[in-house]
Design a protein around this motif. Sequence first.
Motif, PDB file in Angstrom:
ATOM      1  N   THR A  92      -1.528 -15.405  -7.687  1.00 40.80           N
ATOM      2  CA  THR A  92      -0.128 -15.070  -7.437  1.00 40.80           C
ATOM      3  C   THR A  92       0.654 -16.223  -6.805  1.00 40.80           C
ATOM      4  N   GLY A 130       4.121 -11.880   3.080  1.00 41.43           N
ATOM      5  CA  GLY A 130       3.819 -10.797   2.153  1.00 41.43           C
ATOM      6  C   GLY A 130       4.267 -11.162   0.749  1.00 41.43           C
ATOM      7  N   PRO A 138      -4.638  -7.831   5.077  1.00 41.70           N
ATOM      8  CA  PRO A 138      -3.621  -8.065   4.056  1.00 41.70           C
ATOM      9  C   PRO A 138      -2.414  -7.129   4.148  1.00 41.70           C
ATOM     10  N   GLY A 139      -2.519  -6.113   4.961  1.00 49.51           N
ATOM     11  CA  GLY A 139      -1.367  -5.211   5.080  1.00 49.51           C
ATOM     12  C   GLY A 139      -1.733  -3.819   4.606  1.00 49.51           C
ATOM     13  N   ASN A 164      -8.346 -12.613   3.237  1.00 42.87           N
ATOM     14  CA  ASN A 164      -7.396 -12.243   4.276  1.00 42.87           C
ATOM     15  C   ASN A 164      -7.972 -11.047   5.049  1.00 42.87           C
ATOM     16  N   GLY A 219      -2.063  -0.610   2.718  1.00 44.14           N
ATOM     17  CA  GLY A 219      -1.895  -0.288   1.307  1.00 44.14           C
ATOM     18  C   GLY A 219      -2.143  -1.434   0.355  1.00 44.14           C
ATOM     19  N   ALA A 220      -2.189  -2.664   0.906  1.00 44.79           N
ATOM     20  CA  ALA A 220      -2.414  -3.807   0.016  1.00 44.79           C
ATOM     21  C   ALA A 220      -3.899  -3.952  -0.254  1.00 44.79           C
ATOM     22  N   GLY A 221      -4.224  -4.426  -1.427  1.00 45.77           N
ATOM     23  CA  GLY A 221      -5.627  -4.671  -1.760  1.00 45.77           C
ATOM     24  C   GLY A 221      -6.074  -5.971  -1.141  1.00 45.77           C
ATOM     25  N   VAL A 275      -6.980  -9.826  -0.560  1.00 50.61           N
ATOM     26  CA  VAL A 275      -6.312 -11.073  -0.937  1.00 50.61           C
ATOM     27  C   VAL A 275      -7.257 -12.223  -0.630  1.00 50.61           C
ATOM     28  N   LYS A 328      -4.843 -12.040  -6.105  1.00 47.92           N
ATOM     29  CA  LYS A 328      -4.700 -10.618  -5.768  1.00 47.92           C
ATOM     30  C   LYS A 328      -5.064  -9.784  -6.986  1.00 47.92           C
TER      31      LYS A 328
END
Lengths: 186, 350
Positions: B61, B100, B30-31, B27, B33-35, B37, B51
């Motif tokens: 996930t 998300g 991913p957004g 990805n 703060g997100a790790g 993906v 994830k």
Amino acid sequence: MGLINANPVIHEKKERRVRQAPESTDENAVEPIDQLEIFDILLYDFPDEFSEACFCYTIYLKCSIGYLVVVLNVFLHHIRDIKDPEHPYSLEQLNVVTEDSVELNDESNHVRVTFTPTVEHCSMATVIGLCIRVKLIRSLPPRYKAIRLFTSSVNKQLNDKERVAAALENPNLLDMVEECLSPTFD
Amino acid sequence: MDGAAAELREAHRLAGHADRVWALAWNPAPGAGAGPVLASCAGDKTVRIWKRAPDGAWQCTDVLEDTHNRTVRSCAWSPDGKLLATASFDATTAVWEYNGGDFECVATLEGHENEVKSVSWSPSGSLLATCSRDKTAWIWELQPGNEYECVSVLQGHTQDVKMVQWHPRLDILVSVSYDNSIRVWADDGDDEWHCVQTLNEENNCGHSSTVWAVSFNQKGDRMVTCSDDRTLKIWDTSADLSQPKTGEGHESWRHLCTLTGYHDRTIFSAHWSSEDIIASGGGDDSICLFAEETSSMVEGSSYKLILKKEKAHDMDINCVQWCPQDPRLLASASDDGTVKFWELKGSVLD
């Protein structure tokens, strides 16, 4: 489908070589496979009398990245059905595959089977090729990845694993292949 | 770490798919703060989302299933990271919306006559390209209400089209095929798409067998292709690609170099990292890494092997992808049904 090869040339079957007993007594040792064994797997998975009864002969097609085992019985069934009820000619008799046409390099896990199609552009060749591939994958140890099968124009297609995978997902084709590979009793 | 030889260290092994894993996609967004993906797609007809858990282990996930009824061959995230397109042998391409948390199939693109082999989003995210064994590539435009409209059917390849990839900056599409050629497509400014260049064996030192993949560098002035002919080829463009072209004859891309003898089977995948390292993987179960030769002794540009990781998997490697958030993290997908993560350690410079 019309009869493709109505008058195959029939050759004499050769005397079978006597197989050597394995040298190693270690049960866990990886036994090197010799040429004859590959040939045997390809052609003699069914004992002679059995294959006579079911008219099941496999054609080994070389393709650049894979190998195809095609069960000839479909082809021969067709010949048999149309032409002559007694037509159990082996591939060897048709001079399609001979012992000399199997080359093996056990070290590099490379098997090469030379196949002389009896008919160029045989429309069955693709099905044949697919069956051969499936059969060989099932019969040989996983380390045998690249088995070269040479035919005429279907070569590249049979070598393309994505094309083969997609073709085998086709339920009609898969049925045909499975039917080819399963024994039939008459 | 200074001067230490380059090494590819296996960091994780993701098992879960029940059949060969064909492709991967990280990805790109991913957004906050997100790790990272990762999406993987396989012969088991599913797509899995992976994830990293708080303890560092990777887990699956989500499993996207019950949509495709045959092998899922390719997947691609939209540039904003909110949509995932999946291409299948069932001749359809599905578009999933990622909130998300959940994945929902919001569109199904039909039209190809048979197996779809690849899908790619344009840099703006408004166009989607797919290609198929039916010898065509299709360009789709996202309309309001999650509707996708086919805006062009690109005809020209004479065989199965294996992969399509958009240029990283411009609306230029490259397709590669079983017909051994590479085609470059652009629109003429009037929404008419044309093939503006064909790279093949005869005129451009092109490949001599099926071309399986293409990948651009970050700047978009170079691309690498890999083939059943066991070579990788680097192509360069010094032309200004953003000028509209109306037909063949405008030769923007030229052959720069060919990397031969590094893989001894078909090379199925190549990917260009943001640090300008090219990864390749193929039927010899190995991963190779290449970078540009920086020595001033060499005239022109050439690429050298940094390392070869033999037996990276037990079976064919179908896809290699660098992680956009960590350019030293490489993911690989294999016929053995697993995905592996590799960390590039050490120095890649001379």
